[in-house]
Design a protein around this motif. Structure first.
Motif, short mmCIF file in Angstrom:
data_model
loop_
_atom_site.label_atom_id
_atom_site.label_comp_id
_atom_site.label_asym_id
_atom_site.label_seq_id
_atom_site.Cartn_x
_atom_site.Cartn_y
_atom_site.Cartn_z
N ALA A 12 103.52 3.57 -11.26
CA ALA A 12 103.15 4.99 -11.41
C ALA A 12 104.40 5.84 -11.64
CB ALA A 12 102.41 5.47 -10.16
N LEU A 13 105.45 5.58 -10.87
CA LEU A 13 106.69 6.37 -11.03
C LEU A 13 107.33 6.11 -12.38
CD1 LEU A 13 108.34 6.21 -7.49
CD2 LEU A 13 106.91 7.99 -8.48
N ARG A 14 107.26 4.87 -12.83
CA ARG A 14 107.83 4.52 -14.14
C ARG A 14 107.08 5.27 -15.25
NH1 ARG A 14 107.77 -1.35 -14.15
NH2 ARG A 14 109.47 -1.16 -12.67
N LEU A 15 105.74 5.28 -15.14
CA LEU A 15 104.92 6.00 -16.13
C LEU A 15 105.20 7.51 -16.09
CD1 LEU A 15 101.32 4.49 -16.22
CD2 LEU A 15 102.83 4.91 -18.16
N PRO A 52 106.03 14.19 -10.70
CA PRO A 52 104.95 13.89 -9.76
C PRO A 52 104.92 14.80 -8.54
CG PRO A 52 106.66 12.21 -9.66
CD PRO A 52 107.03 13.12 -10.77
N SER A 53 103.69 15.13 -8.09
CA SER A 53 103.49 15.84 -6.84
C SER A 53 102.64 14.92 -5.96
CB SER A 53 102.79 17.18 -7.10
OG SER A 53 102.76 17.93 -5.90
N LEU A 54 103.26 14.39 -4.94
CA LEU A 54 102.64 13.36 -4.11
C LEU A 54 101.97 13.99 -2.89
CD1 LEU A 54 102.46 10.18 -3.58
CD2 LEU A 54 104.46 10.51 -2.12
N LEU A 55 100.73 13.60 -2.63
CA LEU A 55 99.96 14.14 -1.50
C LEU A 55 99.86 13.14 -0.35
CD1 LEU A 55 97.93 16.08 -0.11
CD2 LEU A 55 96.16 15.11 -1.57
N ALA A 106 111.41 5.38 -2.70
CA ALA A 106 111.22 5.07 -4.13
C ALA A 106 111.15 6.35 -4.95
CB ALA A 106 109.93 4.25 -4.31
N LEU A 107 110.49 7.37 -4.39
CA LEU A 107 110.38 8.66 -5.08
C LEU A 107 111.77 9.31 -5.20
CD1 LEU A 107 108.15 10.55 -6.22
CD2 LEU A 107 108.03 11.62 -3.95
N ASP A 161 114.50 14.47 -7.73
CA ASP A 161 114.96 15.41 -6.72
C ASP A 161 113.69 15.90 -6.03
OD1 ASP A 161 116.35 17.20 -5.23
OD2 ASP A 161 116.62 18.66 -6.84
N VAL A 162 113.45 15.50 -4.78
CA VAL A 162 112.16 15.74 -4.12
C VAL A 162 112.22 17.01 -3.25
CG1 VAL A 162 110.36 14.73 -2.67
CG2 VAL A 162 111.78 13.24 -4.10
N VAL A 163 111.28 17.92 -3.52
CA VAL A 163 111.20 19.20 -2.80
C VAL A 163 109.75 19.44 -2.36
CG1 VAL A 163 113.15 20.20 -4.06
CG2 VAL A 163 110.83 20.46 -4.98
N GLY A 164 109.48 20.59 -1.71
CA GLY A 164 108.11 20.96 -1.38
C GLY A 164 107.41 21.54 -2.60
#
Ligand SMILES: [Zn+2]
Length: 315
Positions: A230-233, A241-244, A282-283, A288-291
């Motif tokens: 999924a991350l590769r796609l 991506p926004s992960l829940l 992995a994300l 760069d992961v934020v809210g």
């Protein structure tokens, strides 16, 4: 590095039992005192700042107010996830919807968090009226859509397992396969931003925590392979991506009595925490992961517009 976001819907045990038609919900059983510290620890260990969507009826109680205070103190954003967590918000009148929003905002502010600027409805449905109200009340974004074809399947599952009979309208609305998978601006009110819960690009199957855990229950390797794909796609298709996530992503069956029916509940809590750590790692390796609030802020300047012709009106 491209941006991704993580958000958590702080759905409590009673809310699951209520949707499932289990009368035990009326005692309002809560797993927040167990789940919240565990989730905050997982976010802290991964150096993440996230957004937590909270339910007003919980925030008015001591354990919910404490959760909001602790989450805010840890630097996360608090957003509105309705007052009563009823997945049939699309049937509410305008005034009842407005009361849902206002009462939750008041509880959040009373618990010591800033006034929320983000909203996610329970059950992934939005209406024209809801978007208008959000804009009027100063919200910047909505995050209620899940662009997947799996909604009708979730509904069929729910209707089959709920003892009180089904609801045709659950898990449907605009959250269908034709809805965009990336953020856009609604052509309504003051131009609210919609940040969808990301599904697998092209295949449009969910990639959020509970689906990953359902796979994990079958095979941990399968779950990791699925999320990696999924991350590769997402990277290949330019989808941020926004992960829940949900509290059940860190809880075992014994910590959520009455939820044995729920996907992934056979995986022990400690295994879930370990898997969540892997997912977040992995994300972070590629994004760069934020809210969600910060994610919207970064995207705001360059968003396409979307008509609301497909949305239901009410009130
Ligand atoms: Zn929810």
């Amino acid at each position: 590095m491209s941006t991704a976001s993580v958000s958590l819907d702080l759905d409590n045990l009673w809310a699951y039992l209520k949707t499932h038609g289990n009368p035990e919900w009326e005692r309002r059983p809560s797993f927040l005192p167990t789940a919240v510290p565990r989730l905050l620890e997982a976010f802290g260990a991964n150096g993440l700042t996230t957004t937590v969507f909270v339910v007003g009826a919980d925030v008015e109680r001591d354990d919910g107010a404490k959760a909001v205070a602790d989450i805010t103190a840890a630097g996360h954003e608090i957003a509105n996830h309705s007052y009563g967590h009823e997945p049939w918000l699309h049937r509410y009148s305008r005034s009842r919807l407005e009361a849902e929003l206002a009462r939750t905002e008041h509880a959040i502010i009373t618990a010591g968090a800033p006034r929320p600027t983000g909203f996610r409805g329970p059950g992934f449905s939005v209406t024209h009226t809801l978007l208008e109200l959000l804009a009027e009340r100063g919200y910047r974004y909505d995050a209620s859509t899940l662009p997947t074809w799996i909604g009708p399947l979730a509904r069929a599952y729910h209707n089959r397992t709920a003892p009180t009979g089904g609801d045709r309208d659950l898990f449907g609305g605009f959250s269908r396969v034709r809805a965009p998978n990336a953020a856009y601006r609604w052509r309504v009110g003051t131009g609210l931003v919609e940040l969808p819960v990301t599904t697998m690009p092209l295949l449009r199957v969910p990639i959020h925590g509970s689906y990953l855990l359902q796979l994990h229950q079958v095979s941990p390797r399968l779950a990791r392979g699925y999320f990696t794909a999924a991350l590769r796609l997402c990277r290949a298709r330019g989808v941020q991506p926004s992960l829940l996530l949900h509290p059940t992503d860190v809880l075992g069956a014994a910590e959520a009595p009455g939820m044995e029916f729920f996907p992934g509940m056979a995986v022990p809590g400690a295994r879930k925490v370990e898997f969540l750590g892997w997912v977040l790692g992995a994300l972070r390796a590629h994004f760069d992961v934020v809210g969600t609030g910060e994610h919207v802020r970064r995207l705001e300047a360059s968003l396409p517009e979307q008509d609301t012709g497909l949305l239901a009106r009410c009130g």
